[in-house]
Design a protein around this motif. Structure first.
Motif, PDB file in Angstrom:
ATOM      1  N   TYR A 116      29.989 -21.086  26.691  1.00 14.63           N
ATOM      2  CA  TYR A 116      30.533 -19.778  27.076  1.00 14.63           C
ATOM      3  C   TYR A 116      31.800 -19.982  27.902  1.00 14.63           C
ATOM      4  O   TYR A 116      32.065 -21.112  28.355  1.00 14.63           O
ATOM      5  CB  TYR A 116      29.491 -18.918  27.794  1.00 14.63           C
ATOM      6  CG  TYR A 116      28.835 -19.521  29.008  1.00 14.63           C
ATOM      7  CD1 TYR A 116      27.715 -20.331  28.879  1.00 14.63           C
ATOM      8  CD2 TYR A 116      29.323 -19.278  30.286  1.00 14.63           C
ATOM      9  CE1 TYR A 116      27.100 -20.890  30.000  1.00 14.63           C
ATOM     10  CE2 TYR A 116      28.710 -19.825  31.412  1.00 14.63           C
ATOM     11  CZ  TYR A 116      27.596 -20.632  31.260  1.00 14.63           C
ATOM     12  OH  TYR A 116      26.998 -21.182  32.358  1.00 14.63           O
ATOM     13  N   TYR A 152      33.020 -19.388  30.920  1.00 19.19           N
ATOM     14  CA  TYR A 152      33.029 -20.014  32.241  1.00 19.19           C
ATOM     15  C   TYR A 152      32.687 -21.504  32.151  1.00 19.19           C
ATOM     16  O   TYR A 152      33.233 -22.328  32.877  1.00 19.19           O
ATOM     17  CB  TYR A 152      32.045 -19.300  33.171  1.00 19.19           C
ATOM     18  CG  TYR A 152      32.208 -19.749  34.604  1.00 19.19           C
ATOM     19  CD1 TYR A 152      33.309 -19.347  35.339  1.00 19.19           C
ATOM     20  CD2 TYR A 152      31.278 -20.588  35.205  1.00 19.19           C
ATOM     21  CE1 TYR A 152      33.493 -19.772  36.647  1.00 19.19           C
ATOM     22  CE2 TYR A 152      31.440 -21.018  36.511  1.00 19.19           C
ATOM     23  CZ  TYR A 152      32.546 -20.597  37.225  1.00 19.19           C
ATOM     24  OH  TYR A 152      32.732 -21.022  38.505  1.00 19.19           O
ATOM     25  N   THR A 197      35.803 -23.479  31.317  1.00 21.50           N
ATOM     26  CA  THR A 197      36.696 -23.709  32.474  1.00 21.50           C
ATOM     27  C   THR A 197      36.098 -24.776  33.399  1.00 21.50           C
ATOM     28  O   THR A 197      36.812 -25.619  33.927  1.00 21.50           O
ATOM     29  CB  THR A 197      36.944 -22.417  33.283  1.00 21.50           C
ATOM     30  OG1 THR A 197      35.702 -21.909  33.736  1.00 21.50           O
ATOM     31  CG2 THR A 197      37.665 -21.369  32.499  1.00 21.50           C
ATOM     32  N   THR A 245      25.934 -13.558  21.081  1.00 20.40           N
ATOM     33  CA  THR A 245      25.690 -13.063  22.435  1.00 20.40           C
ATOM     34  C   THR A 245      24.211 -13.175  22.775  1.00 20.40           C
ATOM     35  O   THR A 245      23.350 -13.068  21.895  1.00 20.40           O
ATOM     36  CB  THR A 245      26.141 -11.599  22.576  1.00 20.40           C
ATOM     37  OG1 THR A 245      25.657 -10.874  21.462  1.00 20.40           O
ATOM     38  CG2 THR A 245      27.638 -11.469  22.652  1.00 20.40           C
ATOM     39  N   TRP A 285      21.250 -12.580  26.236  1.00 17.87           N
ATOM     40  CA  TRP A 285      21.005 -12.128  27.607  1.00 17.87           C
ATOM     41  C   TRP A 285      20.619 -13.317  28.465  1.00 17.87           C
ATOM     42  O   TRP A 285      19.648 -13.998  28.178  1.00 17.87           O
ATOM     43  CB  TRP A 285      19.893 -11.081  27.638  1.00 17.87           C
ATOM     44  CG  TRP A 285      20.431  -9.760  27.221  1.00 17.87           C
ATOM     45  CD1 TRP A 285      20.331  -9.196  25.982  1.00 17.87           C
ATOM     46  CD2 TRP A 285      21.202  -8.857  28.019  1.00 17.87           C
ATOM     47  NE1 TRP A 285      21.003  -8.002  25.953  1.00 17.87           N
ATOM     48  CE2 TRP A 285      21.541  -7.764  27.178  1.00 17.87           C
ATOM     49  CE3 TRP A 285      21.662  -8.870  29.328  1.00 17.87           C
ATOM     50  CZ2 TRP A 285      22.304  -6.695  27.640  1.00 17.87           C
ATOM     51  CZ3 TRP A 285      22.415  -7.800  29.777  1.00 17.87           C
ATOM     52  CH2 TRP A 285      22.725  -6.728  28.949  1.00 17.87           C
ATOM     53  N   ASP A 307      20.215 -14.368  32.651  1.00 19.75           N
ATOM     54  CA  ASP A 307      20.222 -13.964  34.064  1.00 19.75           C
ATOM     55  C   ASP A 307      20.653 -12.505  34.262  1.00 19.75           C
ATOM     56  O   ASP A 307      21.461 -12.185  35.146  1.00 19.75           O
ATOM     57  CB  ASP A 307      21.146 -14.884  34.891  1.00 19.75           C
ATOM     58  CG  ASP A 307      20.698 -16.334  34.841  1.00 19.75           C
ATOM     59  OD1 ASP A 307      19.487 -16.562  34.660  1.00 19.75           O
ATOM     60  OD2 ASP A 307      21.549 -17.226  34.981  1.00 19.75           O
ATOM     61  N   GLY A 308      20.177 -11.631  33.409  1.00 20.50           N
ATOM     62  CA  GLY A 308      20.434 -10.192  33.571  1.00 20.50           C
ATOM     63  C   GLY A 308      21.787  -9.717  33.098  1.00 20.50           C
ATOM     64  O   GLY A 308      22.194  -8.598  33.408  1.00 20.50           O
ATOM     65  N   ARG A 309      22.523 -10.550  32.398  1.00 20.92           N
ATOM     66  CA  ARG A 309      23.818 -10.088  31.862  1.00 20.92           C
ATOM     67  C   ARG A 309      24.054 -10.692  30.488  1.00 20.92           C
ATOM     68  O   ARG A 309      23.420 -11.678  30.111  1.00 20.92           O
ATOM     69  CB  ARG A 309      24.955 -10.455  32.818  1.00 20.92           C
ATOM     70  CG  ARG A 309      25.152 -11.917  33.000  1.00 20.92           C
ATOM     71  CD  ARG A 309      25.461 -12.243  34.426  1.00 20.92           C
ATOM     72  NE  ARG A 309      25.765 -13.661  34.554  1.00 20.92           N
ATOM     73  CZ  ARG A 309      25.338 -14.399  35.551  1.00 20.92           C
ATOM     74  NH1 ARG A 309      24.559 -13.899  36.481  1.00 20.92           N
ATOM     75  NH2 ARG A 309      25.683 -15.652  35.631  1.00 20.92           N
ATOM     76  N   LEU A 310      24.992 -10.061  29.803  1.00 22.85           N
ATOM     77  CA  LEU A 310      25.276 -10.480  28.435  1.00 22.85           C
ATOM     78  C   LEU A 310      26.245 -11.658  28.442  1.00 22.85           C
ATOM     79  O   LEU A 310      27.292 -11.584  29.070  1.00 22.85           O
ATOM     80  CB  LEU A 310      25.901  -9.301  27.681  1.00 22.85           C
ATOM     81  CG  LEU A 310      25.881  -9.407  26.172  1.00 22.85           C
ATOM     82  CD1 LEU A 310      24.468  -9.190  25.640  1.00 22.85           C
ATOM     83  CD2 LEU A 310      26.799  -8.362  25.571  1.00 22.85           C
ATOM     84  N   ARG A 311      25.874 -12.711  27.741  1.00 19.50           N
ATOM     85  CA  ARG A 311      26.742 -13.894  27.704  1.00 19.50           C
ATOM     86  C   ARG A 311      27.199 -14.142  26.269  1.00 19.50           C
ATOM     87  O   ARG A 311      26.401 -14.088  25.333  1.00 19.50           O
ATOM     88  CB  ARG A 311      25.967 -15.100  28.237  1.00 19.50           C
ATOM     89  CG  ARG A 311      26.790 -16.361  28.281  1.00 19.50           C
ATOM     90  CD  ARG A 311      26.148 -17.388  29.177  1.00 19.50           C
ATOM     91  NE  ARG A 311      26.244 -17.012  30.590  1.00 19.50           N
ATOM     92  CZ  ARG A 311      25.584 -17.628  31.567  1.00 19.50           C
ATOM     93  NH1 ARG A 311      24.771 -18.616  31.289  1.00 19.50           N
ATOM     94  NH2 ARG A 311      25.725 -17.230  32.818  1.00 19.50           N
ATOM     95  N   LYS A 312      28.490 -14.402  26.136  1.00 22.61           N
ATOM     96  CA  LYS A 312      29.055 -14.648  24.805  1.00 22.61           C
ATOM     97  C   LYS A 312      29.278 -16.140  24.634  1.00 22.61           C
ATOM     98  O   LYS A 312      30.007 -16.753  25.417  1.00 22.61           O
ATOM     99  CB  LYS A 312      30.378 -13.893  24.696  1.00 22.61           C
ATOM    100  CG  LYS A 312      30.930 -13.774  23.306  1.00 22.61           C
ATOM    101  CD  LYS A 312      32.132 -12.835  23.358  1.00 22.61           C
ATOM    102  CE  LYS A 312      32.800 -12.665  22.037  1.00 22.61           C
ATOM    103  NZ  LYS A 312      33.973 -11.787  22.160  1.00 22.61           N
ATOM    104  N   TYR A 319      30.544 -19.362  22.280  1.00 23.33           N
ATOM    105  CA  TYR A 319      31.472 -19.699  21.195  1.00 23.33           C
ATOM    106  C   TYR A 319      31.019 -21.016  20.579  1.00 23.33           C
ATOM    107  O   TYR A 319      30.626 -21.932  21.303  1.00 23.33           O
ATOM    108  CB  TYR A 319      32.892 -19.875  21.743  1.00 23.33           C
ATOM    109  CG  TYR A 319      33.442 -18.619  22.379  1.00 23.33           C
ATOM    110  CD1 TYR A 319      34.192 -17.724  21.631  1.00 23.33           C
ATOM    111  CD2 TYR A 319      33.200 -18.327  23.720  1.00 23.33           C
ATOM    112  CE1 TYR A 319      34.688 -16.562  22.215  1.00 23.33           C
ATOM    113  CE2 TYR A 319      33.687 -17.173  24.310  1.00 23.33           C
ATOM    114  CZ  TYR A 319      34.438 -16.296  23.541  1.00 23.33           C
ATOM    115  OH  TYR A 319      34.926 -15.153  24.120  1.00 23.33           O
TER     116      TYR A 319
END
Lengths: 112, 235
Positions: A26, A28, A31, A66, A68, A70-75, A77
């Protein structure tokens, strides 16, 4: 000159190679991989990363999924077949460029 | 040391923080794109400095995005959506050309051209009446986009509808220029059949464009539903 500027010129090759080595990643994570892989000497900003990722996606080299986490949507690649081929081509080109650059930096005129 | 994971309340605070930076980031598709990256960064800061308040961690994380903040991320997201819809437009165009719709719109174009010739022959619309038809089609091609946008197509997920409309609208540019040139040309210089052919071609092209636009708007509906469901899961 900061190393970041040199890396930015080869950002797509770096992203493709990271994805080739790690399967799916993903934003982050990419990076962080650049930062940790260079031992903190190189950082890529979000402003450079996301346009590059979307360009690679538009070129049909990446697939996204995509999830879920930790409570959020992660995209995530990942490379498709075309992306894997392109990754090898770009890595060869990058290595060739680095080798040429090293030769140029060592070059001395014979009669100089 | 356990990895610091943001709670639901903290994620809600992050969401508010993102939206407070610009109304542009409140667009759900963009918000979802920024959210995970921003959350990862905030978690990393809190992990490194456990004593730091969430507010300070968010400010530090935002600062790390650079002087433009979330804007480049939002821009990249918008560009990606635009590219996706442009790709779909081309795909739909190919589909329409291979379907019976093209025959239907072709017949409609022929009918419009015939009506034009008939109107000219019987002088239904006066000396410059045919130009009135061209003008109506021209106005339609110009007004369709702003009217649909203003009508607030997809108020909550404007980004998808706006991109679909913008691509469809862009494809009408050459039609506008063509019909405008004919409108401003002196009527005596053009044979009635040329004007009728133009009206027919315009009707055909606008019909095709409208058909593709509706297909794109249906895709935008699906995108909006998916994003809405994702947003609802976010809480």
């Amino acid at each position: 000159m900061e190393p970041d500027k040199i890396i930015k010129g080869s950002l797509s090759a770096v992203i493709l190679q990271l994805l080739n080595n790690n399967g799916r990643m993903y934003g982050y994570e990419i990076t962080r991989a650049v930062r940790e892989g260079s031992k903190g000497k190189t950082r890529i900003t979000e402003a450079a990363l996301y346009p590059a990722l979307h360009k690679l996606e538009e070129a049909g080299l990446l697939e996204t999924e995509t999830e879920w986490v930790d409570g959020r949507l992660r995209k995530y690649y990942k490379l498709n077949r075309k992306g894997r081929k392109e990754s090898l081509l770009q890595l060869d080109a990058l290595q060739e460029a680095i080798s040429s650059l090293q030769k140029i930096l060592k070059y001395r005129l014979k009669n100089g | 040391m356990d990895k610091r994971i943001l709670t639901a309340d903290e994620l809600a605070a992050l969401r508010q923080f993102i939206i407070s930076r610009s109304a542009r980031f409140a667009e759900p598709a963009i918000l979802l794109e920024i959210m995970d990256h921003f959350a990862c960064k905030t978690e990393e800061i809190l992990q490194a400095e456990p004593g730091l308040s969430l507010d300070m961690a968010m400010k530090k994380a935002h600062h790390a995005f650079g002087v433009k903040g979330f804007a480049p991320l939002a821009e990249a997201c918008e560009k990606a959506i635009f590219s996706r819809y442009r790709h779909w437009y081309r795909q739909e165009l190919r589909n329409v050309w291979c379907s019976l719709h093209v025959l239907g719109f072709g017949l409609l174009g022929l009918l419009a051209a015939q009506l034009c010739l008939l109107a000219e022959k019987l002088a239904w619309l006066g000396e410059h009446g045919i130009y009135l038809i061209l003008f109506v089609e021209f106005v339609y091609a110009i007004c369709l986009y702003p009217i649909l946008v203003k009508a607030g197509y997809g108020k909550k997920h404007r980004i998808f509808y706006n991109k679909a409309l913008s691509i469809s609208n862009g494809r009408l540019s050459w039609l506008r220029i063509g019909s405008m040139l004919i409108i401003i040309t002196d009527s005596d210089r053009l044979a009635p059949w040329m004007v009728a052919a133009t009206v027919g071609l315009l009707t055909f092209s606008l019909g095709l464009n409208l058909r593709i636009l509706f297909q794109l708007l249906r895709k935008a509906d699906r995108d909006a539903d998916t994003t809405e469901a994702q947003l609802a899961s976010l809480g």
